[in-house]
Scaffold this motif. Structure first.
Motif, PDB file in Angstrom:
ATOM      1  N   LEU A  63       0.820  -1.220   0.000  1.00 29.37           N
ATOM      2  CA  LEU A  63       0.000   0.000   0.000  1.00 29.37           C
ATOM      3  C   LEU A  63       0.848   1.263   0.000  1.00 29.37           C
ATOM      4  CD1 LEU A  63      -2.910  -0.661   2.502  1.00 29.37           C
ATOM      5  CD2 LEU A  63      -3.079  -0.224   0.064  1.00 29.37           C
ATOM      6  N   LEU A  64       1.967   1.216   0.711  1.00 28.80           N
ATOM      7  CA  LEU A  64       2.821   2.397   0.860  1.00 28.80           C
ATOM      8  C   LEU A  64       4.035   2.365  -0.062  1.00 28.80           C
ATOM      9  CD1 LEU A  64       2.470   2.677   4.694  1.00 28.80           C
ATOM     10  CD2 LEU A  64       1.537   4.251   2.991  1.00 28.80           C
ATOM     11  N   SER A  65       4.031   1.453  -1.024  1.00 29.30           N
ATOM     12  CA  SER A  65       5.112   1.338  -2.011  1.00 29.30           C
ATOM     13  C   SER A  65       6.480   1.181  -1.361  1.00 29.30           C
ATOM     14  CB  SER A  65       5.103   2.550  -2.951  1.00 29.30           C
ATOM     15  OG  SER A  65       3.847   2.699  -3.559  1.00 29.30           O
ATOM     16  N   LEU A  66       6.547   0.344  -0.333  1.00 23.17           N
ATOM     17  CA  LEU A  66       7.806   0.065   0.353  1.00 23.17           C
ATOM     18  C   LEU A  66       8.379  -1.250  -0.157  1.00 23.17           C
ATOM     19  CD1 LEU A  66       6.718   0.862   4.024  1.00 23.17           C
ATOM     20  CD2 LEU A  66       8.017   2.331   2.481  1.00 23.17           C
ATOM     21  N   ASP A  67       9.696  -1.373  -0.100  1.00 22.09           N
ATOM     22  CA  ASP A  67      10.361  -2.614  -0.460  1.00 22.09           C
ATOM     23  C   ASP A  67      10.097  -3.622   0.665  1.00 22.09           C
ATOM     24  OD1 ASP A  67      12.037  -4.723  -1.028  1.00 22.09           O
ATOM     25  OD2 ASP A  67      13.852  -3.488  -1.200  1.00 22.09           O
ATOM     26  N   PRO A  68       9.397  -4.736   0.383  1.00 21.83           N
ATOM     27  CA  PRO A  68       9.095  -5.695   1.446  1.00 21.83           C
ATOM     28  C   PRO A  68      10.348  -6.272   2.091  1.00 21.83           C
ATOM     29  CG  PRO A  68       8.185  -6.423  -0.671  1.00 21.83           C
ATOM     30  CD  PRO A  68       8.852  -5.108  -0.897  1.00 21.83           C
ATOM     31  N   ASN A  69      11.472  -6.252   1.374  1.00 17.56           N
ATOM     32  CA  ASN A  69      12.726  -6.747   1.954  1.00 17.56           C
ATOM     33  C   ASN A  69      13.263  -5.817   3.031  1.00 17.56           C
ATOM     34  OD1 ASN A  69      12.752  -9.008   0.229  1.00 17.56           O
ATOM     35  ND2 ASN A  69      13.662  -7.779  -1.402  1.00 17.56           N
ATOM     36  N   GLN A  70      12.804  -4.571   3.059  1.00 13.90           N
ATOM     37  CA  GLN A  70      13.226  -3.604   4.073  1.00 13.90           C
ATOM     38  C   GLN A  70      12.353  -3.682   5.320  1.00 13.90           C
ATOM     39  OE1 GLN A  70      15.999  -1.657   3.733  1.00 13.90           O
ATOM     40  NE2 GLN A  70      16.301  -2.831   1.858  1.00 13.90           N
ATOM     41  N   CYS A  71      11.303  -4.484   5.263  1.00 10.67           N
ATOM     42  CA  CYS A  71      10.378  -4.627   6.382  1.00 10.67           C
ATOM     43  C   CYS A  71      10.601  -5.963   7.079  1.00 10.67           C
ATOM     44  CB  CYS A  71       8.926  -4.559   5.895  1.00 10.67           C
ATOM     45  SG  CYS A  71       8.495  -3.003   5.108  1.00 10.67           S
ATOM     46  N   GLU A  72      10.455  -5.943   8.400  1.00  9.71           N
ATOM     47  CA  GLU A  72      10.495  -7.194   9.141  1.00  9.71           C
ATOM     48  C   GLU A  72       9.161  -7.897   8.931  1.00  9.71           C
ATOM     49  OE1 GLU A  72      11.512  -6.530  13.220  1.00  9.71           O
ATOM     50  OE2 GLU A  72      13.053  -5.086  12.695  1.00  9.71           O
ATOM     51  N   ALA A  73       9.012  -9.045   9.539  1.00 11.25           N
ATOM     52  CA  ALA A  73       7.750  -9.778   9.416  1.00 11.25           C
ATOM     53  C   ALA A  73       6.602  -8.885   9.867  1.00 11.25           C
ATOM     54  CB  ALA A  73       7.792 -11.038  10.265  1.00 11.25           C
ATOM     55  N   GLU A  74       5.615  -8.770   9.018  1.00  8.12           N
ATOM     56  CA  GLU A  74       4.466  -7.946   9.351  1.00  8.12           C
ATOM     57  C   GLU A  74       3.578  -8.747  10.300  1.00  8.12           C
ATOM     58  OE1 GLU A  74       3.440  -5.341   5.623  1.00  8.12           O
ATOM     59  OE2 GLU A  74       4.186  -7.283   4.955  1.00  8.12           O
ATOM     60  N   GLY A  75       3.598  -8.399  11.589  1.00 10.89           N
ATOM     61  CA  GLY A  75       3.018  -9.236  12.627  1.00 10.89           C
ATOM     62  C   GLY A  75       1.657  -8.848  13.161  1.00 10.89           C
ATOM     63  N   HIS A  76       1.052  -7.770  12.662  1.00 11.16           N
ATOM     64  CA  HIS A  76      -0.273  -7.371  13.127  1.00 11.16           C
ATOM     65  C   HIS A  76      -1.154  -6.984  11.945  1.00 11.16           C
ATOM     66  CE1 HIS A  76       1.968  -6.962  16.893  1.00 11.16           C
ATOM     67  NE2 HIS A  76       0.801  -7.158  17.480  1.00 11.16           N
ATOM     68  N   ARG A 112       8.017  11.300  -0.984  1.00 13.55           N
ATOM     69  CA  ARG A 112       7.078  10.205  -1.222  1.00 13.55           C
ATOM     70  C   ARG A 112       5.725  10.774  -1.608  1.00 13.55           C
ATOM     71  NH1 ARG A 112       7.402   6.051   2.695  1.00 13.55           N
ATOM     72  NH2 ARG A 112       5.610   5.151   1.670  1.00 13.55           N
ATOM     73  N   ASN A 113       5.344  10.596  -2.844  1.00 15.44           N
ATOM     74  CA  ASN A 113       4.040  11.038  -3.298  1.00 15.44           C
ATOM     75  C   ASN A 113       3.157   9.801  -3.392  1.00 15.44           C
ATOM     76  OD1 ASN A 113       1.895  12.411  -4.323  1.00 15.44           O
ATOM     77  ND2 ASN A 113       2.728  12.615  -6.378  1.00 15.44           N
ATOM     78  N   HIS A 114       2.140   9.722  -2.553  1.00 13.56           N
ATOM     79  CA  HIS A 114       1.284   8.550  -2.509  1.00 13.56           C
ATOM     80  C   HIS A 114      -0.099   8.977  -2.069  1.00 13.56           C
ATOM     81  CE1 HIS A 114      -0.290   4.653  -1.315  1.00 13.56           C
ATOM     82  NE2 HIS A 114       0.698   4.107  -2.009  1.00 13.56           N
TER      83      HIS A 114
END
Length: 141
Positions: A63-76, A112-114
């Protein structure tokens, strides 16, 4: 005296902190694996049943156009109650609920334009990115 107009739920994705208006948040869930939906839009992880309500779960990183590799496990999962149904946004962690004062000046976010990003704010020496997923989720079919 500062007048409070709204509260926001703070969550993390990657190295950034976000805040979403609490007015549309139904509840926060620990992550549970959703059932896949064949032919779903990009960013839709699947569906979960929450007390008889079907909730469409979306990746917050997508949704926020982030690199999923830069995020830890999305836990919630932040569950939104919208006129078009229930939507869950998968995030790393949920930190706290904060007050959004009426005299808060938000800054535009140049890098960041979103469509979901409303601006930024400083609170307790931390930068928060103000987001609202309501319109985006309501437009999904």
């Amino acid at each position: 005296m500062e007048q409070l107009v709204e509260k926001g739920i703070c969550f993390r994705l990657g190295d950034e902190r976000y805040v979403h208006p609490l007015s549309t948040v139904k509840e926060i869930l620990s992550y549970q694996s959703p059932a896949p939906v064949p032919g779903a839009s990009p960013g839709v992880e699947g569906m979960i049943d929450v007390r008889g309500h079907m909730v469409t779960v979306l990746y917050g990183s997508h949704l926020l156009s982030l690199d999923p590799n830069q995020c830890e496990a999305e836990g919630h999962i932040v569950v939104l109650d919208l006129p078009t149904g229930y939507f869950g946004i998968r995030v790393e962690s949920v930190d706290q609920v904060i007050d959004l004062p009426s005299d808060n000046e938000t800054q535009s976010l140049e890098y960041r334009n979103h469509e979901c990003i409303q601006g930024t704010m400083q609170r307790d020496n931390e930068l928060y990115i103000l987001v609202d997923f309501s319109d985006y989720c309501s437009a999904l079919n």
